[in-house]
Design an enzyme around this catalytic site. Structure first.
Site, PDB file in Angstrom:
ATOM      1  CD1 TRP A 216      -3.067   0.980   0.584  1.00  0.00           C
ATOM      2  CD2 TRP A 216      -1.806   2.473   1.946  1.00  0.00           C
ATOM      3  NE1 TRP A 216      -3.911   2.146   0.627  1.00  0.00           N
ATOM      4  CE2 TRP A 216      -3.013   2.893   1.584  1.00  0.00           C
ATOM      5  CE3 TRP A 216      -0.906   3.035   2.700  1.00  0.00           C
ATOM      6  CZ2 TRP A 216      -3.513   4.186   2.092  1.00  0.00           C
ATOM      7  CZ3 TRP A 216      -1.182   4.171   3.050  1.00  0.00           C
ATOM      8  CH2 TRP A 216      -2.277   4.893   2.974  1.00  0.00           C
TER       9      TRP A 216
ATOM     10  N   GLY B 166       5.436   0.248   6.834  1.00  0.00           N
ATOM     11  CA  GLY B 166       5.611   1.105   7.785  1.00  0.00           C
ATOM     12  C   GLY B 166       6.245   2.396   7.181  1.00  0.00           C
TER      13      GLY B 166
ATOM     14  CE  LYS C  76     -18.231  -0.595   5.696  1.00  0.00           C
ATOM     15  NZ  LYS C  76     -17.970  -0.671   6.944  1.00  0.00           N
TER      16      LYS C  76
HETATM   17  O1  M6R Z   1      -8.675  -2.371  12.200  1.00  0.00           O
HETATM   18  P1  M6R Z   1      -9.208  -1.228  12.782  1.00  0.00           P
HETATM   19  O2  M6R Z   1     -10.600  -1.743  13.128  1.00  0.00           O
HETATM   20  O3  M6R Z   1      -8.641  -0.398  13.715  1.00  0.00           O
HETATM   21  O4  M6R Z   1      -9.604  -0.473  11.458  1.00  0.00           O
HETATM   22  C1  M6R Z   1     -10.262   0.878  11.646  1.00  0.00           C
HETATM   23  C2  M6R Z   1     -10.483   1.586  10.398  1.00  0.00           C
HETATM   24  O5  M6R Z   1      -9.621   1.622   9.397  1.00  0.00           O
HETATM   25  C3  M6R Z   1     -11.689   0.714   9.552  1.00  0.00           C
HETATM   26  O6  M6R Z   1     -12.681   0.378  10.122  1.00  0.00           O
HETATM   27  C4  M6R Z   1     -12.237   1.189   8.234  1.00  0.00           C
HETATM   28  O7  M6R Z   1     -12.748   2.343   8.641  1.00  0.00           O
HETATM   29  C5  M6R Z   1     -12.950   0.158   7.443  1.00  0.00           C
HETATM   30  N1  M6R Z   1     -12.506  -0.097   6.094  1.00  0.00           N
HETATM   31  C6  M6R Z   1     -14.605   0.582   7.115  1.00  0.00           C
HETATM   32  O8  M6R Z   1     -15.215  -0.248   6.580  1.00  0.00           O
END
Ligand code: M6R
Length: 614
Positions: free
Chosen positions: A75, A102, A489
């Site tokens: 990424w 990172g 979403k």
């Molecule tokens: O792994 P995490 O729950 O910390 O991730 C947080 C957000 O990056 C994650 O919920 C993101 O918003 C989703 N892709 C939404 O569907």
């Protein structure tokens, strides 16, 4: 955010590494690459785009047989998603190959230093400096890659997992970790390193959690872990409690569809075994005493994206049950505004991956202020739960699709359990009242199942609006964060303008967005709820200005038929439980809309599952 895998053993490294990358591709898919050691030389293949591009490159330009290899799926942060910026990066003398997850924050100085020393860099990445530094350090390290890694890591700032191989040491992979994920897989005559266990769960379920600032050296017969200073390191062995099938699509076309369908089980599993022999609620790991919890004067939730929305839902319930004020903070904003937290605050970090850097940094800031900390997390062995005083795991199983679904429902359940736990310890609710709420929660898997059984018409509705330029979502009380989640979403999957609003706020500005034909998704409470009529008023306000109404309404809510163009039904549910059912059609709506537009639902553009940079 970047997937990394390293293998050393008896098998064909390329096959193991590429299979591992397939499992890790959800972490980033801007480019992919592999390196193996064969006949005393490094062989590298890398390609911009998805893993499939790399596989076809290897098809036309095969790699030699090898039992040691590393692989990366990227990424992009420093440098665009091109072939030359793809990992692995190789030292100028072609002796060392490196992959990285990172950000090396002092890479600009290190680049200058290398350039001044006559090194030609061939990419725009921060990673490449590590390859050149390792090669330059090898003489001082006596040709020992582990020592060279140790010396180089001491010069790096930022967050990184680095994995390196050296053509002169063909049976060895060395990896280092600071603030980025890295787990070790322990096999028989083979060992693995990876961003997460899914990369090696086909081969072994025995794993090691590493701590911060540690270096691991794997060979076919052993694993050795030291600190960046070279001292002995503490590691925690664990067994992966799900099998490889859990990380497969299992007959579904998309991981997202599979994960939506798994929600009843995920909720049920997250509720299982929560009572001890005395019928008291219990958490998975508790290093906070009842005295600590009784002294809490405020709760602060830190989280990002979907997890943040779960925290917003939880606020309504936790404040209601415990009478403790709950603040819900975007983790990325938290530490930069000098927040007021201290020993009497309970900071709850919600994270599916347990690796989200913004959340981790917010958590560390809270700890530094003396706050008590608790993680709600879906990934055993990840950094956030390791650093918290208490942990409540969500048992959703691996979530592979970038768009979070089952994690959201289980995060709400887990946060509710924390609320009930606090209410229990602080004697704010009677055992009977807690037990009533638990009964409501235990009934939810069946209700989510009912939604899934009746969700088909949602697909047709989604297709009807596939050409809309914008979709708005409105709700009140717990329906408000559900509206935010529905909009998130749709944005991330359908690449469409979508916004969620507290319905009461419409008249304070957003109603200006309404014009003829704009679809507005309305999350309605039960007809018996005092906010139902207020929501009907909001509908009338937007309808009068041309909005098309898609209502998410309870079975038996007849009134809504007069005020909506489409009605999606959810089962009758207590108000605080409603997000667990009303979110599900919104997930299906976004998934179907993205499919209708021909998008890659599981790997939407510009995103990655686990965001390990700030
Ligand atoms: O792994 P995490 O729950 O910390 O991730 C947080 C957000 O990056 C994650 O919920 C993101 O918003 C989703 N892709 C939404 O569907």
């Amino acid at each position: 955010m970047c997937g990394i895998v390293g293998y050393v053993g008896q098998k064909q490294a390329l096959e193991v590494v590429v299979a591992g990358l397939r499992r890790l591709e959800y972490r980033g898919y801007d480019s992919a690459g592999v390196a193996v050691i064969a006949d005393g030389a490094l062989e590298v293949r890398k390609k911009a785009g998805k893993l499939a591009n790399l596989e076809s490159l290897i098809g036309t330009d095969p790699l030699p047989q090898s039992t040691t290899g590393i692989g990366h799926t990227r990424w992009a942060t420093h440098g665009g998603p091109t072939d030359s910026n793809a990992h692995p990066h190789v030292s100028e003398d072609s002796s060392i190959a490196v992959i990285h997850n990172g950000i090396i924050e002092n890479f600009a100085e290190l680049r200058e230093e290398l350039t001044a020393a006559g090194v030609t860099l061939s990419s725009e990445t921060d990673t490449e400096v590590a390859a050149h530094l390792l090669a330059a350090t090898m003489p001082a390290a006596g040709g020992n890659l582990t020592d060279a890694m140790r010396m180089v890591c001491q010069r790096l700032e930022g967050a990184f997992t680095l994995v390196a191989i050296d053509k002169a040491q063909p049976d060895l992979v060395v990896a280092a970790r600071r603030n980025s994920p890295l787990v070790v897989g322990l096999g028989e005559g083979e060992n693995f390193v990876a961003s997460d266990v899914s990369a090696f769960v086909d081969h072994t379920r025995n794993a090691l959690e590493l701590g911060q600032d540690q270096i691991v050296t794997i060979t076919p017969s052993g694993v050795d872990v030291i600190t960046f200073e070279g001292g002995p390191a503490e590691v925690t062995p664990f067994t992966v409690d799900w099998d490889a099938a859990a990380a497969e699509k299992g007959g579904f076309d998309l991981f997202m569809l599979k994960e939506i369908a798994e929600q009843p089980k995920a909720v049920a599993d997250s509720l299982r075994g929560r009572f001890d022999a005395d019928n008291r609620l219990q958490l998975d790991e508790m290093r906070l005493s009842d005295v600590d919890l009784r002294g809490i004067t405020k709760v602060v939730v830190v989280a990002c994206g979907t997890a943040f929305h779960a925290g917003m839902v939880a606020k309504y319930a936790v404040e209601h049950w415990t009478r403790i004020p709950v603040e819900v903070e975007l983790a990325s904003e938290f530490r930069y505004r000098d927040p007021i937290v201290g020993p009497d605050s309970l900071v709850i970090a919600i994270s599916q991956s347990g690796e989200t850097m913004d959340t981790l940094m917010a958590l560390r800031h809270a700890k530094a202020q003396g706050a008590r900390t608790l993680a709600i997390c879906n990934t055993v062995g990840s950094t956030i739960p390791r650093e918290c005083d208490a942990v409540l795991y969500t048992y959703a199983g691996p979530e592979i699709a970038v768009a979070s679904t089952k994690a959201f429902l289980t995060q709400i359940v887990a946060a509710y359990l924390v609320g009930l736990y606090l209410a229990q310890v602080r004697e704010q609710m009677s055992a009977a009242d807690i037990s009533d709420v638990m009964e409501d929660l235990k009934g939810m898997p069946q209700k989510v199942d009912l939604v899934l059984d009746t969700v088909e018409p949602v697909r047709a509705i989604a297709r009807t609006f596939a050409n809309s330029t914008s979709v708005l979502f409105i709700g009140r009380h717990v329906g408000y964060p559900v509206a935010l989640e529905g909009a998130l979403k749709l944005k991330e999957l359908a690449y469409m303008h979508a916004e969620g609003f507290a319905a009461g706020e419409l008249k304070h500005g957003p109603i200006a967005l309404i014009e003829d034909g704009v679809p507005v998704v309305v999350i309605l409470p039960s007809p018996s709820d005092r906010l139902h009529d207020k929501m009907i008023s909001a509908i009338q306000e937007v309808r009068a200005r041309g909005a098309v109404i898609i209502a998410i309404a309870e079975e038996g809510d007849e009134k809504i038929l007069n005020f909506s163009d489409h009605v999606i039904r959810v089962p009758v549910t207590p108000s605080l439980m409603q997000p667990l059912v009303s979110t599900v059609p919104l997930q299906v709506f976004a998934c179907e809309m993205a499919t209708a537009k021909g998008h890659d639902v599981d790997q939407p553009r510009n995103l990655a599952k686990s965001v390990t940079v700030e």
